[in-house]
Structure formats: structure tokens, C-alpha cells
Design an enzyme around this catalytic site. Structure first.
Site, PDB file in Angstrom:
ATOM      1  N   GLY A 140       0.814  -1.208   0.000  1.00 27.94           N
ATOM      2  CA  GLY A 140       0.000   0.000   0.000  1.00 27.94           C
ATOM      3  C   GLY A 140       0.853   1.265   0.000  1.00 27.94           C
ATOM      4  CG  HIS A 197      -3.131   3.958  -1.797  1.00 27.87           C
ATOM      5  ND1 HIS A 197      -2.319   3.641  -0.732  1.00 27.87           N
ATOM      6  CD2 HIS A 197      -4.382   3.633  -1.404  1.00 27.87           C
ATOM      7  CE1 HIS A 197      -3.058   3.150   0.254  1.00 27.87           C
ATOM      8  NE2 HIS A 197      -4.321   3.143  -0.128  1.00 27.87           N
ATOM      9  CG  HIS A 248     -19.494  12.805 -12.683  1.00 26.60           C
ATOM     10  ND1 HIS A 248     -19.105  13.745 -13.591  1.00 26.60           N
ATOM     11  CD2 HIS A 248     -19.922  13.482 -11.594  1.00 26.60           C
ATOM     12  CE1 HIS A 248     -19.311  14.949 -13.096  1.00 26.60           C
ATOM     13  NE2 HIS A 248     -19.793  14.811 -11.868  1.00 26.60           N
TER      14      HIS A 248
END
Ligand code: ACO
Length: 221
Positions: A76, A154, A145
Site C-alpha cells: 500500500g 492509491h 463521475h
């Protein structure tokens, strides 16, 4: 009937625990962990931590039906470039790479998700979003959107991209940060946890605060 896929994870730390949960949630299972760090400990109970790159090659030579095994990178933080390179290493070893989408996330039909990207529980990906490869959309992160998100990005837990935002490859958006509509976040930049980004962010910087301001530069990637 559930399609139980077998997964190899590269990385044996906290993010392996998160991916294991998401993999089990889709009815699949982790069968082995690999990590180049000689001090790494097995992150998952009863799943062997085999070793690094050399051990992966040997292990695959002896594995049953190696071409049916999937691979994901369990790393991560802001290590998106490492994630993408390690994903290519897994693919070069013949492992299958595909996106992992937690069944309790929402992904719009019109969204496009790149290979090896990880969409975790409660994440939202709205209409006409394009997400690159080897991205993490962490728990409860939201991409609205028409956002364009590059490879290896990330979004930490609870990060929010408003509509039509562009995120260049390898950037990290910290936990709970908000990026306002139509903004552009540069390559490899880090948006601090809780920041509110109100202006475009150039490549290779750390921004933080509300409104977010540049705090320091990063080595270019
Ligand atoms: C499941 C998971 O956990 S996924 C991982 C999620 N992780 C995150 O979201 C972390 C994102 N990273 C951050 O927010 C980091 O603190 C960063 C990148 C903003 C700054 O990191 P560093 O450059 O190492 O800064 P450092 O910790 O040395 O702090 C420097 C100063 O910035 C302040 N600061 C650090 N983070 C923030 C922040 N998010 N917002 C505002 N100020 C901050 C510190 O208080 C310190 O202030 P001071 O100089 O007055 O004492």
C-alpha cells in the site's frame, strides 16, 4: 457455483490482510505469500510465506496448474511504482492479473478498471471513470463521475475525488482527503490525510491542510 480462484500475494504485511479478506469475500483464496524482505513475517494464519523472487520461480515450477494461479501485489502506501513493477514481475512469471472488486463496493457499469487494481469494501466508482492498473481504491474511498486515474494511484480510506478530477500515475490521496471538481493532481504527488485540495497540484510534491498547500518536494518518479 462460486469460482474459487487461487491467489499468490506479493507482500506480507497489513495490506495482505486486507486483500485476503476481499479475496475470500469473492469466494476465492490465498494459497501463498511472497516478499523480498528477509525480515517479513507471515501476514496470514496458515498461509506460507515462501520467500522472494527466486523462491517464486522455484515454487511455480512445482505448483499444480501454475497457469491457473492469480497474482496481486499487497503493497500500500505511496509505493505505486513498486506495485506496478511487481505486478509485471508476477505477470512475467505466468500469474494471471486481474482487478479485484470487493462485492460490497459499487462500480458503475460504464467505469473501466485496469488490471491488478483493488477496489475494497464500501468504495464507490461512478459513471465513466477510468482507473489505471495496480491502483488501490481503499475502504470507503469514492471516485466520482468522469475522473481519470493513472496507474499505481492509491486512494487511502475515505478519500474523495469529486467529478472530472485527473490523477496522474503513482500519486497518493491520503485518508479522508477531498479533491474538488475538475482539478489535476500531478505524477507521484501525495495529498495529506484530511486535506481539501482547491487548486491543481504539480508533479512530485506533498500538499496538506485546508485549503491544501505545498509542504515539500519529492524525488521525481
Ligand atoms: C489503510 C491505511 O492506513 S492506508 C494509508 C493511509 N495513510 C495516509 O493517508 C497518510 C497520508 N500522509 C500524510 O498525511 C502525511 O502526514 C504527509 C504526507 C502529509 C506528511 O508527511 P511528512 O512529510 O513525513 O510530514 P511529517 O509527519 O514530518 O510532518 C510535518 C508537519 O506537517 C504536519 N502534518 C503532517 N500530516 C499532515 C496532514 N495530513 N495535514 C496537515 N498537517 C500535517 C505535521 O504536524 C508536521 O507539522 P509541524 O512541522 O508543525 O510539526
Amino acid at each position: 457455483m462460486t469460482d474459487c480462484k487461487r491467489y499468490v500475494l506479493w507482500g506480507s504485511a497489513g495490506h495482505a490482510k486486507v486483500l485476503d479478506e476481499a479475496i475470500r469475500a469473492v469466494g476465492s483464496k490465498v494459497i501463498a505469500l511472497f516478499d523480498n524482505d528477509p525480515n517479513a513475517q507471515p501476514a496470514l494464519p496458515n498461509i506460507p510465506l515462501i520467500g522472494g523472487k527466486q523462491e517464486l520461480t522455484k515454487w511455480l515450477q512445482n505448483a499444480q496448474d501454475p497457469h491457473g494461479i492469480y497474482g496481486l501485489v499487497a503493497i500500500g502506501g505511496n509505493r505505486g511504482q513498486d506495485r506496478l513493477q511487481l505486478q509485471e514481475l508476477l505477470a512475467n512469471h505466468g500469474l494471471r492479473i486481474e482487478a479485484l472488486v470487493h462485492p460490497r463496493s459499487f462500480v458503475a457499469d460504464s467505469a473501466r478498471i485496469g488490471s491488478g487494481s483493488q477496489i475494497l469494501a464500501m468504495a464507490v466508482i461512478a459513471a465513466d471513470v477510468t482507473l489505471g492498473s495496480a491502483c488501490i481504491v481503499n475502504h470507503k474511498a469514492s471516485i466520482d463521475h468522469e475522473c481519470r486515474v493513472g496507474d499505481g494511484v492509491h486512494l487511502a480510506p475515505g478519500a474523495t475525488l469529486c467529478g472530472c478530477v485527473t490523477i496522474e500515475p503513482f500519486a497518493m490521496i491520503g485518508a479522508g482527503a477531498v479533491v474538488l471538481p475538475r482539478l489535476h493532481i500531478g505524477r507521484g504527488s501525495i495529498v495529506g490525510a484530511g486535506a481539501v485540495v482547491t487548486r491543481d497540484v504539480p508533479d512530485g510534491v506533498v500538499v496538506a491542510g485546508n485549503p491544501a498547500t505545498i509542504r515539500r518536494s519529492l524525488p521525481s518518479i
